[in-house]
Design a protein around this motif. Structure first.
Motif, short mmCIF file in Angstrom:
data_model
loop_
_atom_site.label_atom_id
_atom_site.label_comp_id
_atom_site.label_asym_id
_atom_site.label_seq_id
_atom_site.Cartn_x
_atom_site.Cartn_y
_atom_site.Cartn_z
N MET A 1 10.20 4.31 8.69
CA MET A 1 9.86 3.25 7.96
C MET A 1 11.22 2.89 7.76
SD MET A 1 9.34 5.05 4.18
CE MET A 1 7.99 5.50 4.98
N GLY A 2 11.82 2.36 7.62
CA GLY A 2 13.19 1.49 7.94
C GLY A 2 13.72 0.69 7.83
N VAL B 1 4.75 -2.84 11.35
CA VAL B 1 4.75 -4.10 10.57
C VAL B 1 6.78 -4.49 9.98
CG1 VAL B 1 4.32 -4.87 8.02
CG2 VAL B 1 2.46 -3.81 9.45
N TRP B 2 6.48 -5.71 9.76
CA TRP B 2 8.00 -6.22 9.38
C TRP B 2 8.26 -7.06 8.00
CZ3 TRP B 2 12.17 -4.85 12.00
CH2 TRP B 2 12.59 -4.93 13.68
N GLY B 3 8.79 -6.82 7.09
CA GLY B 3 9.14 -8.19 5.66
C GLY B 3 9.66 -8.97 6.53
N GLY C 1 0.78 -1.66 0.10
CA GLY C 1 0.01 0.03 0.20
C GLY C 1 0.52 1.16 -0.17
N SER C 2 -0.03 2.20 -0.04
CA SER C 2 1.25 3.79 0.12
C SER C 2 1.67 3.98 1.05
CB SER C 2 -0.52 4.49 -0.08
OG SER C 2 1.17 5.83 0.27
N ILE C 3 2.91 4.19 1.11
CA ILE C 3 4.01 4.68 1.90
C ILE C 3 3.98 6.18 1.94
CG2 ILE C 3 5.49 2.43 1.91
CD1 ILE C 3 8.06 4.44 0.71
N PHE C 4 3.28 7.44 1.55
CA PHE C 4 3.63 8.46 1.49
C PHE C 4 3.19 9.21 3.18
CE2 PHE C 4 3.51 12.84 -0.33
CZ PHE C 4 2.55 13.20 -0.06
N SER C 5 2.91 8.79 3.63
CA SER C 5 1.88 8.98 4.74
C SER C 5 2.59 8.42 6.02
CB SER C 5 0.03 9.45 5.00
OG SER C 5 0.10 7.84 4.73
N ILE C 6 3.01 7.33 5.85
CA ILE C 6 4.09 6.41 7.08
C ILE C 6 5.06 7.43 7.39
CG2 ILE C 6 5.25 4.83 7.71
CD1 ILE C 6 3.43 3.28 5.61
N ASN C 7 5.38 7.83 8.81
CA ASN C 7 6.25 8.04 9.96
C ASN C 7 7.05 8.01 10.41
OD1 ASN C 7 6.27 11.60 10.60
ND2 ASN C 7 6.41 10.50 13.11
N TYR D 1 10.70 -2.18 8.05
CA TYR D 1 9.98 -1.89 9.34
C TYR D 1 9.16 -1.27 8.48
CZ TYR D 1 7.67 -1.00 13.22
OH TYR D 1 7.33 -0.97 14.62
N VAL D 2 8.02 -0.89 8.85
CA VAL D 2 6.99 0.73 8.92
C VAL D 2 6.10 0.88 10.07
CG1 VAL D 2 7.53 0.55 6.44
CG2 VAL D 2 5.22 -0.12 7.33
#
Length: 113
Positions: free
Chosen positions: A34-35, A102-104, A26-32, A95-96
């Motif tokens: 991530m790494g 959420v982990w990959g 999904g969209s990651i645009f608004s996720i504060n 991770y986001v």
């Protein structure tokens, strides 16, 4: 809930480079936050690089060698890894955090000496 899939890991000689990708469903645009994190055998999971509130932070052991980036249009995170060392050998996870974390599934990076 977004799902993450990493790719780009593999076997490389010391001094070489790899680029890891993490595709989000999904969209990651608004996720504060991530790494990228990594976990070597017998060691705790550690932060490699992250984007937090507009600031990119790096673990001390990768500063100057690794670069975090993202492409909002492709909903993808990247980790460019240069000058790789055997100590960089680990499973790398993206991770986001957007509400819940959420982990990959992880991708193996092995650096031979």
């Amino acid at each position: 809930q977004v799902q993450l899939v990493e790719s780009g890991g593999g076997l490389v000689q010391a001094g070489g480079s790899l680029r890891l990708s993490c595709a989000a469903s999904g969209s990651i645009f608004s996720i504060n936050f991530m790494g990228w994190y990594r976990q070597a055998p017998g060691k705790q999971r550690e932060l490699v690089a992250a984007l937090s509130g507009g600031t990119i932070i790096y673990g001390d052991s990768v500063k100057g060698r690794f670069t975090f980036s993202r492409d909002n249009a492709k909903n993808t995170l990247y980790l460019q890894m240069n000058s790789l060392k055997p100590d960089d050998t680990a499973v790398y996870y993206c991770y986001v955090k957007s509400g819940v974390g959420v982990w990959g599934q992880g991708t193996q990076v092995t650096v031979s000496s």
